[in-house]
Design a protein around this motif. Structure first.
Motif, mmCIF file in Angstrom:
data_model
loop_
_atom_site.group_PDB
_atom_site.id
_atom_site.type_symbol
_atom_site.label_atom_id
_atom_site.label_comp_id
_atom_site.label_asym_id
_atom_site.label_seq_id
_atom_site.Cartn_x
_atom_site.Cartn_y
_atom_site.Cartn_z
ATOM 1 N N ASP A 136 0.846 -1.190 0.000
ATOM 2 C CA ASP A 136 0.000 0.000 0.000
ATOM 3 C C ASP A 136 0.877 1.234 0.000
ATOM 4 O OD1 ASP A 136 -2.261 1.537 0.030
ATOM 5 O OD2 ASP A 136 -2.751 1.191 2.134
ATOM 6 N N PRO A 192 -0.589 0.520 -4.100
ATOM 7 C CA PRO A 192 -0.293 -0.483 -5.133
ATOM 8 C C PRO A 192 0.934 -0.070 -5.947
ATOM 9 C CG PRO A 192 -2.633 -0.012 -5.057
ATOM 10 C CD PRO A 192 -1.974 0.999 -4.176
ATOM 11 N N ASP A 201 -5.324 -6.802 -7.345
ATOM 12 C CA ASP A 201 -5.355 -5.343 -7.389
ATOM 13 C C ASP A 201 -6.120 -4.771 -6.195
ATOM 14 O OD1 ASP A 201 -8.127 -5.467 -7.963
ATOM 15 O OD2 ASP A 201 -7.868 -4.967 -10.072
ATOM 16 N N ARG A 202 -6.277 -3.461 -6.157
ATOM 17 C CA ARG A 202 -6.886 -2.765 -5.013
ATOM 18 C C ARG A 202 -8.348 -3.128 -4.803
ATOM 19 N NH1 ARG A 202 -7.616 -1.645 -0.701
ATOM 20 N NH2 ARG A 202 -7.380 0.291 0.409
ATOM 21 N N THR A 203 -9.024 -3.595 -5.854
ATOM 22 C CA THR A 203 -10.435 -3.958 -5.724
ATOM 23 C C THR A 203 -10.621 -5.372 -5.178
ATOM 24 O OG1 THR A 203 -10.712 -4.900 -7.949
ATOM 25 C CG2 THR A 203 -11.013 -2.498 -7.705
ATOM 26 N N THR A 211 -9.475 -8.022 -6.973
ATOM 27 C CA THR A 211 -9.582 -8.871 -8.157
ATOM 28 C C THR A 211 -8.219 -9.458 -8.506
ATOM 29 O OG1 THR A 211 -11.370 -7.490 -9.004
ATOM 30 C CG2 THR A 211 -10.275 -8.937 -10.585
ATOM 31 N N THR A 253 -5.374 -10.500 -10.705
ATOM 32 C CA THR A 253 -4.931 -10.014 -12.007
ATOM 33 C C THR A 253 -3.958 -10.975 -12.688
ATOM 34 O OG1 THR A 253 -3.164 -8.752 -10.950
ATOM 35 C CG2 THR A 253 -5.244 -7.596 -11.388
ATOM 36 N N GLY A 260 3.014 -7.400 -12.147
ATOM 37 C CA GLY A 260 2.287 -6.348 -12.833
ATOM 38 C C GLY A 260 2.654 -4.991 -12.274
ATOM 39 N N ASP A 261 2.007 -3.953 -12.802
ATOM 40 C CA ASP A 261 2.360 -2.579 -12.452
ATOM 41 C C ASP A 261 1.633 -2.023 -11.247
ATOM 42 O OD1 ASP A 261 4.164 -2.408 -14.535
ATOM 43 O OD2 ASP A 261 2.645 -1.678 -15.942
ATOM 44 N N SER A 262 0.498 -2.585 -10.875
ATOM 45 C CA SER A 262 -0.316 -2.008 -9.801
ATOM 46 C C SER A 262 -0.819 -3.110 -8.868
ATOM 47 C CB SER A 262 -1.482 -1.223 -10.409
ATOM 48 O OG SER A 262 -2.129 -0.470 -9.422
ATOM 49 N N VAL A 263 0.122 -3.774 -8.198
ATOM 50 C CA VAL A 263 -0.210 -4.888 -7.311
ATOM 51 C C VAL A 263 -0.454 -4.352 -5.905
ATOM 52 C CG1 VAL A 263 0.635 -7.038 -6.291
ATOM 53 C CG2 VAL A 263 1.142 -6.504 -8.685
ATOM 54 N N PHE A 264 -1.583 -4.723 -5.339
ATOM 55 C CA PHE A 264 -1.913 -4.328 -3.963
ATOM 56 C C PHE A 264 -1.613 -5.462 -2.978
ATOM 57 C CE2 PHE A 264 -5.042 -3.890 -0.463
ATOM 58 C CZ PHE A 264 -4.548 -2.720 0.083
#
Length: 155
Positions: A71, A73, A93-95, A97, A99, A116-120
């Motif tokens: 945190d 992401p 991801d942040r939702t 889901t 990915t 990936g580029d936006s991993v939460f």
């Protein structure tokens, strides 16, 4: 009246069985069209916890894992240095889901596993369980870490 009592009994049975249970810090649930599954987890939130991960462990109980939280992401990559057990890595991801899923990470392998580029969050579980429970991109994850964001499956 009889139908009402039947529905009420069904509701309490599901509730007692955990279908409507509140989120817990030590559990994560995943659902898709094929299955809903719950894992007992450890959290890895600090840089030190994430750095250590599951290294040096000789086993991981079935339906257990480690949830890494990033945190905000960000791009992440994992490797298997000093990790003794084969793992599946589930990138989220942040939702909440999924990915990406990397199946069967090889113990000791130093090859970076990109998420990936936006991993939460990343859930590591025993290798083979992603396939067993049909965990694929699009699967939804439920855990209290998603309570502050646009969770698809909130607590």
């Amino acid at each position: 009246m009889r139908r009402f009592l039947t529905l009420l009994t069904l509701f309490f049975t599901l509730w007692a069985g955990g279908a409507f249970a509140a989120c817990r810090a030590d559990q994560v649930s995943l659902r898709n069209d094929a299955a809903t599954v719950r894992f007992d987890i450890e959290l890895a939130v600090t840089p030190q916890e994430r750095s250590r991960g599951l290294m040096f462990r000789e086993s991981l109980p079935n339906r257990s894992g480690m949830l890494f939280v990033f945190d905000p992401p960000q791009p992440v990559a994992f490797w298997m240095k000093n990790t003794l057990i084969p793992l599946d890595m589930i990138f989220v991801d942040r939702t909440g889901t999924v990915t990406r899923v990397h199946e069967g990470a090889i113990p000791g392998d130093l090859t970076p596993i990109e998420g990936g580029d936006s991993v939460f969050a990343v859930l590591e579980i025993n290798a083979g369980l992603s396939a067993r429970y049909s965990i694929t991109p699009g699967t939804q994850m439920q855990h209290e870490i998603f309570s502050q964001g646009p969770a698809i499956w909130p607590c």
